[in-house]
Design a protein around this motif. Structure first.
Motif, PDB file in Angstrom:
ATOM      1  N   VAL A 329     -23.529 -54.156 -21.301  1.00  0.00           N
ATOM      2  CA  VAL A 329     -23.747 -55.108 -22.388  1.00  0.00           C
ATOM      3  C   VAL A 329     -24.227 -56.433 -21.805  1.00  0.00           C
ATOM      4  O   VAL A 329     -23.599 -56.974 -20.892  1.00  0.00           O
ATOM      5  N   PRO A 330     -25.344 -56.973 -22.288  1.00  0.00           N
ATOM      6  CA  PRO A 330     -25.849 -58.239 -21.744  1.00  0.00           C
ATOM      7  C   PRO A 330     -24.845 -59.376 -21.911  1.00  0.00           C
ATOM      8  O   PRO A 330     -24.128 -59.439 -22.917  1.00  0.00           O
ATOM      9  N   ASN A 331     -24.828 -60.249 -20.973  1.00  0.00           N
ATOM     10  CA  ASN A 331     -23.917 -61.388 -21.035  1.00  0.00           C
ATOM     11  C   ASN A 331     -24.177 -62.253 -22.263  1.00  0.00           C
ATOM     12  O   ASN A 331     -23.267 -62.883 -22.799  1.00  0.00           O
ATOM     13  N   SER A 332     -25.431 -62.252 -22.716  1.00  0.00           N
ATOM     14  CA  SER A 332     -25.781 -63.069 -23.888  1.00  0.00           C
ATOM     15  C   SER A 332     -25.000 -62.650 -25.120  1.00  0.00           C
ATOM     16  O   SER A 332     -24.691 -63.479 -25.990  1.00  0.00           O
ATOM     17  N   MET A 333     -24.653 -61.348 -25.220  1.00  0.00           N
ATOM     18  CA  MET A 333     -23.888 -60.866 -26.366  1.00  0.00           C
ATOM     19  C   MET A 333     -22.448 -61.371 -26.302  1.00  0.00           C
ATOM     20  O   MET A 333     -21.846 -61.713 -27.338  1.00  0.00           O
ATOM     21  N   CYS A 334     -21.883 -61.409 -25.119  1.00  0.00           N
ATOM     22  CA  CYS A 334     -20.518 -61.918 -24.979  1.00  0.00           C
ATOM     23  C   CYS A 334     -20.469 -63.413 -25.245  1.00  0.00           C
ATOM     24  O   CYS A 334     -19.490 -63.922 -25.822  1.00  0.00           O
ATOM     25  N   LEU A 335     -21.514 -64.137 -24.866  1.00  0.00           N
ATOM     26  CA  LEU A 335     -21.573 -65.555 -25.184  1.00  0.00           C
ATOM     27  C   LEU A 335     -21.635 -65.774 -26.690  1.00  0.00           C
ATOM     28  O   LEU A 335     -21.059 -66.734 -27.223  1.00  0.00           O
ATOM     29  N   LEU A 336     -22.305 -64.852 -27.375  1.00  0.00           N
ATOM     30  CA  LEU A 336     -22.392 -64.918 -28.832  1.00  0.00           C
ATOM     31  C   LEU A 336     -21.020 -64.709 -29.457  1.00  0.00           C
ATOM     32  O   LEU A 336     -20.653 -65.375 -30.430  1.00  0.00           O
ATOM     33  N   ARG A 337     -20.246 -63.789 -28.865  1.00  0.00           N
ATOM     34  CA  ARG A 337     -18.877 -63.561 -29.335  1.00  0.00           C
ATOM     35  C   ARG A 337     -18.021 -64.792 -29.109  1.00  0.00           C
ATOM     36  O   ARG A 337     -17.239 -65.202 -29.968  1.00  0.00           O
ATOM     37  N   LEU A 342     -19.892 -64.206 -34.306  1.00  0.00           N
ATOM     38  CA  LEU A 342     -19.939 -62.747 -34.259  1.00  0.00           C
ATOM     39  C   LEU A 342     -18.520 -62.174 -34.339  1.00  0.00           C
ATOM     40  O   LEU A 342     -17.778 -62.159 -33.362  1.00  0.00           O
ATOM     41  N   GLN A 343     -18.157 -61.713 -35.523  1.00  0.00           N
ATOM     42  CA  GLN A 343     -16.805 -61.221 -35.764  1.00  0.00           C
ATOM     43  C   GLN A 343     -16.628 -59.773 -35.338  1.00  0.00           C
ATOM     44  O   GLN A 343     -15.543 -59.372 -34.935  1.00  0.00           O
ATOM     45  N   ARG A 344     -17.680 -58.986 -35.453  1.00  0.00           N
ATOM     46  CA  ARG A 344     -17.595 -57.558 -35.106  1.00  0.00           C
ATOM     47  C   ARG A 344     -18.775 -57.197 -34.220  1.00  0.00           C
ATOM     48  O   ARG A 344     -19.921 -57.388 -34.600  1.00  0.00           O
ATOM     49  N   PHE A 345     -18.463 -56.674 -33.035  1.00  0.00           N
ATOM     50  CA  PHE A 345     -19.496 -56.228 -32.103  1.00  0.00           C
ATOM     51  C   PHE A 345     -19.010 -54.937 -31.460  1.00  0.00           C
ATOM     52  O   PHE A 345     -18.035 -54.939 -30.711  1.00  0.00           O
ATOM     53  N   GLU A 346     -19.669 -53.827 -31.785  1.00  0.00           N
ATOM     54  CA  GLU A 346     -19.205 -52.527 -31.318  1.00  0.00           C
ATOM     55  C   GLU A 346     -20.331 -51.754 -30.639  1.00  0.00           C
ATOM     56  O   GLU A 346     -21.440 -51.642 -31.170  1.00  0.00           O
ATOM     57  N   VAL A 347     -20.007 -51.228 -29.457  1.00  0.00           N
ATOM     58  CA  VAL A 347     -20.895 -50.333 -28.729  1.00  0.00           C
ATOM     59  C   VAL A 347     -20.039 -49.185 -28.192  1.00  0.00           C
ATOM     60  O   VAL A 347     -18.817 -49.213 -28.274  1.00  0.00           O
ATOM     61  N   ASP A 348     -20.672 -48.177 -27.649  1.00  0.00           N
ATOM     62  CA  ASP A 348     -19.919 -47.069 -27.062  1.00  0.00           C
ATOM     63  C   ASP A 348     -19.125 -47.549 -25.849  1.00  0.00           C
ATOM     64  O   ASP A 348     -19.584 -48.390 -25.067  1.00  0.00           O
ATOM     65  N   SER A 349     -17.938 -46.982 -25.700  1.00  0.00           N
ATOM     66  CA  SER A 349     -17.026 -47.433 -24.641  1.00  0.00           C
ATOM     67  C   SER A 349     -17.601 -47.225 -23.246  1.00  0.00           C
ATOM     68  O   SER A 349     -17.248 -47.952 -22.312  1.00  0.00           O
ATOM     69  N   THR A 357     -15.302 -55.326 -30.158  1.00  0.00           N
ATOM     70  CA  THR A 357     -14.154 -55.255 -31.058  1.00  0.00           C
ATOM     71  C   THR A 357     -13.785 -53.816 -31.378  1.00  0.00           C
ATOM     72  O   THR A 357     -13.028 -53.576 -32.310  1.00  0.00           O
ATOM     73  N   ASN A 358     -14.325 -52.834 -30.658  1.00  0.00           N
ATOM     74  CA  ASN A 358     -14.012 -51.429 -30.939  1.00  0.00           C
ATOM     75  C   ASN A 358     -12.511 -51.212 -30.972  1.00  0.00           C
ATOM     76  O   ASN A 358     -11.799 -51.552 -30.038  1.00  0.00           O
ATOM     77  N   GLY A 359     -12.030 -50.650 -32.047  1.00  0.00           N
ATOM     78  CA  GLY A 359     -10.625 -50.288 -32.155  1.00  0.00           C
ATOM     79  C   GLY A 359      -9.708 -51.442 -32.467  1.00  0.00           C
ATOM     80  O   GLY A 359      -8.496 -51.280 -32.532  1.00  0.00           O
ATOM     81  N   CYS A 360     -10.256 -52.624 -32.691  1.00  0.00           N
ATOM     82  CA  CYS A 360      -9.416 -53.789 -32.978  1.00  0.00           C
ATOM     83  C   CYS A 360      -9.199 -53.930 -34.473  1.00  0.00           C
ATOM     84  O   CYS A 360     -10.121 -53.745 -35.259  1.00  0.00           O
ATOM     85  N   ALA A 361      -7.996 -54.281 -34.854  1.00  0.00           N
ATOM     86  CA  ALA A 361      -7.724 -54.558 -36.256  1.00  0.00           C
ATOM     87  C   ALA A 361      -8.395 -55.848 -36.699  1.00  0.00           C
ATOM     88  O   ALA A 361      -8.752 -56.032 -37.843  1.00  0.00           O
ATOM     89  N   ARG A 362      -8.575 -56.772 -35.769  1.00  0.00           N
ATOM     90  CA  ARG A 362      -9.280 -58.007 -36.035  1.00  0.00           C
ATOM     91  C   ARG A 362     -10.005 -58.405 -34.744  1.00  0.00           C
ATOM     92  O   ARG A 362      -9.639 -57.952 -33.664  1.00  0.00           O
TER      93      ARG A 362
END
Length: 367
Positions: A329-337, A342-349, A357-362
């Protein structure tokens, strides 16, 4: 009230009336009657047909039941008829010749939509026709002669057959989803130059997307989800310069996301999950600065996640699970989080994301 024989308008909306006062039927010169938002029960009295001067009748948001009386066919001056949100059944009482607005939504009307051939009128004034949330069946008739019609709502009925090739030329709003329509999305839809909203989702459409969609320069919302649409997204999609929401999820689309999508700069929501799309995720998606929702899950996308997606500063939901993506996952996406939008960001594990946020209730930064 009975002595007011010359009364032309009577408004008792938003009260607690339980029935229509019988004295109203004696007001033979009445042109406007508004009894909406009451608690009217029972059936509509045949005596309503005596008010032959009526041009405006609003009985919506009540508890009226039964069929619309035949006597209403005598209301030859009727322009605005609002019967929505009741418990009425039987056939739709349409007055094509004089009616400007017909609102019948939220009832239990059944049978076919009346065709224009049933009217002797030569000129039609109808601007709004709301038949959604009923039990209408049969096919959509040819309504192309309704040259003034701007709003056509047939959502959530039991309509079947094909979408007519000939449609009212000045439509701005057309909602025909949640029916049983099948076959093709006609190329003639590209002729509706005033169209701003089109929803044919939750049907059985099984054609390709016509290239003529790109002519709809005023279209803001396009919903075609949950059909059986095949083929690829046409490159002409780049012509939809006013488009804000594009929902193509739950179809059988193949091919790649065309690079021309980068021209649709007003796009806020782009859903293509649960298709069979291939190729890489185009970096031009990162130029869609108004995107809030981007869901690409359950396709066959390959390659890596573009660094440019980190430019989507307004995004609150980005998801691309169940694909064949590789890399990290590019670092730019984590900076966005980290920025908090960005409340929900999901990719394959397997991509080893530390800010998803995969598997997170919030949303949490530690999952």
């Amino acid at each position: 009230i009975g002595s007011l024989e010359q009364l032309k308008a009577f408004n008792a909306s938003s009260n607690s009336l339980g029935s229509i006062p019988s004295i109203i039927y004696e007001l033979s010169n009445l042109e406007s009657l508004d009894l909406s938002f009451n608690s009217l029960k029972g059936t509509i009295d045949e005596a309503l047909g005596n008010l032959t001067q009526l041009k405006f009748l609003s009985l919506h948001e009540n508890r009226l039941s039964g069929q619309v009386p035949q006597s209403m066919s005598r209301l030859s001056q009727m322009e605005y008829l609002r019967l929505s949100r009741n418990k009425l059944n039987g056939e739709i009482p349409l007055f094509y010749g004089t009616m400007v607005e017909g609102s019948f939504d939220g009832n239990s009307f059944s049978g076919n939509i009346p065709s224009l051939s049933q009217s002797s009128a030569q000129v039609f004034r109808l601007e709004k026709l709301s038949l959604n949330d009923n039990q209408l069946n049969g096919t959509i008739p040819d309504l192309s002669r309704l040259s003034s019609l701007e709003i056509l709502d047939l959502w959530n009925n039991r309509l079947s057959g094909e979408i007519p090739v000939s449609l009212p030329p000045n439509l701005k709003y057309m909602r025909i989803g949640s029916n049983k329509l099948e076959s093709v999305l006609p190329a003639s839809i590209g002729e509706l130059q005033s169209l701003e909203f089109f929803d044919a989702s939750l049907n059985k459409l099984n054609s390709t997307l016509p290239t003529t969609l790109g002519r709809l320069s005023n279209l803001k919302q396009l919903y075609l989800a949950a059909n059986n649409i095949i083929g690829s997204i046409p490159s002409t999609i780049g012509g939809l310069l006013a488009l804000e929401e594009l929902w193509l999820n739950n179809n059988r689309l193949t091919g790649t996301i065309p690079s021309e999508i980068g021209k649709v700069l007003k796009l806020r929501s782009f859903l293509v999950f649960h298709n069979k799309m291939t190729g890489t995720i185009p970096s031009v998606l990162g130029s869609l600065s108004n995107i809030g929702e981007l869901t690409l899950d359950r396709n066959d996308f390959t390659g890596t996640i573009p660094e440019e997606l980190g430019n989507l500063q307004k995004a609150y939901d980005i998801s691309m699970t169940v694909n064949m993506l590789q890399g990290s996952v590019p670092n730019s996406m984590c900076l966005l989080r980290e920025a908090g939008t960005l409340q929900r960001f999901e990719v394959d594990s397997k991509l080893g994301c530390t800010c998803c946020t995969n598997g997170c209730a919030r949303p949490r930064m530690d999952c």
